[in-house]
Design a protein around this motif. Structure first.
Motif, PDB file in Angstrom:
ATOM      1  N   THR A 285      -2.964   4.239  -7.861  1.00 53.71           N
ATOM      2  CA  THR A 285      -4.423   4.098  -7.913  1.00 53.71           C
ATOM      3  C   THR A 285      -4.728   2.712  -8.459  1.00 53.71           C
TER       4      THR A 285
ATOM      5  N   SER B 255       1.506   6.673  -4.245  1.00 47.94           N
ATOM      6  CA  SER B 255       1.084   5.381  -3.692  1.00 47.94           C
ATOM      7  C   SER B 255       0.278   4.549  -4.683  1.00 47.94           C
TER       8      SER B 255
ATOM      9  N   THR C  36      -4.797  10.413  -6.235  1.00 49.16           N
ATOM     10  CA  THR C  36      -6.168  10.131  -5.819  1.00 49.16           C
ATOM     11  C   THR C  36      -6.983   9.713  -7.032  1.00 49.16           C
TER      12      THR C  36
ATOM     13  N   ASN D 278       0.811  -1.226   0.000  1.00 49.41           N
ATOM     14  CA  ASN D 278       0.000   0.000   0.000  1.00 49.41           C
ATOM     15  C   ASN D 278       0.845   1.277   0.000  1.00 49.41           C
TER      16      ASN D 278
ATOM     17  N   ARG E 192      -7.265   6.386  -4.224  1.00 48.03           N
ATOM     18  CA  ARG E 192      -6.403   5.244  -3.935  1.00 48.03           C
ATOM     19  C   ARG E 192      -6.979   3.978  -4.572  1.00 48.03           C
TER      20      ARG E 192
END
Lengths: 115, 116
Positions: free
Chosen positions: B111, B109, B7, A41, B9
């Protein structure tokens, strides 16, 4: 053509033992080589790079990698593995002669460090 | 910790929908990238940008488009999503300038997109 190969999908090692994650590459000129790590993550994080100079480069979290031109390899190593090292590791190459602006990534190796 | 944000996620949408994946960085980096990552497969470069109003297609054929109106923002758009677009999309940036070797990528991170 530029490419990176990580021959092992997964590497299992016991905590405290040395670890090696393998990477071989193919580029037209002298390569710029990188290792990135991806924790669950999370985005990929830079570990270390080889541009020129000493074949053994040291990076974050105690990792090091050895550039071997004759074997076209850039294996990632650590003398003593930690459970917290468990993650997905990516090798990448950039060809400074052709496609200077592009990174080519391997398919990743999952490292499992067991207590 | 890298200052690059993606964004949403996670995103689950139906076929045919138009979607935009957002990517922003606060480091003032000129170069930005979009990669597609499937499990057990290498990262594939789908788009990159050298700076404002500069966009290029990467190595992997993609039905997506990108724009770079501001340095800090590099959104990726799918006009009509299909199940084959299901994948993880990673945004990255760097401050490398042509002629220097001192570049490293900073990644968001990611998507995780699922198209039903």
């Amino acid at each position: 053509a530029q490419s990176v190969a990580q021959p092992e999908d997964q590497v299992n090692v016991a905590e405290g033992n040395p670890l090696t994650v393998k990477c071989t590459y193919s580029v037209s000129g002298n390569p710029y080589l990188f290792w990135y790590v991806q924790y669950p993550n999370r985005g990929l994080q830079f570990l270390l790079k080889y541009i020129t100079g000493d074949n053994l480069v040291k990076g974050s979290y105690g990792f090091e990698a050895e550039f071997n031109k004759s074997q076209t390899s850039f294996h990632l190593k650590k003398p003593s593995a930690l459970v917290s090292d468990s993650a997905l590791y990516f090798c990448a190459v950039r060809d400074p002669v052709y496609n200077f602006n592009k990174f080519y990534f391997g398919s990743g190796t999952k490292l499992n460090v067991k207590p | 910790e890298a200052d690059i944000y993606q964004t949403p996620r996670y995103l689950v949408i139906g076929t045919g929908k138009k979607i935009t994946l957002e990517c922003s960085q606060t480091m003032g980096h000129d170069k930005m990238y979009w990669y597609q990552q499937d499990p057990g497969m290498e990262l594939h470069l789908i788009h990159y940008s050298y700076g404002v109003n500069s966009t290029e297609k990467g190595d992997l054929s993609s039905e997506s488009t990108v724009s770079r109106i501001r340095t800090e923002h590099f959104p990726l758009t799918l006009e009509s999503a299909r199940p084959s677009h299901t994948s993880q999309y990673l945004c990255a940036s760097s401050d490398q300038h042509r002629g220097t070797s001192n570049e490293k990528l900073f990644f968001g991170s990611g998507t995780q997109l699922s198209v039903l």
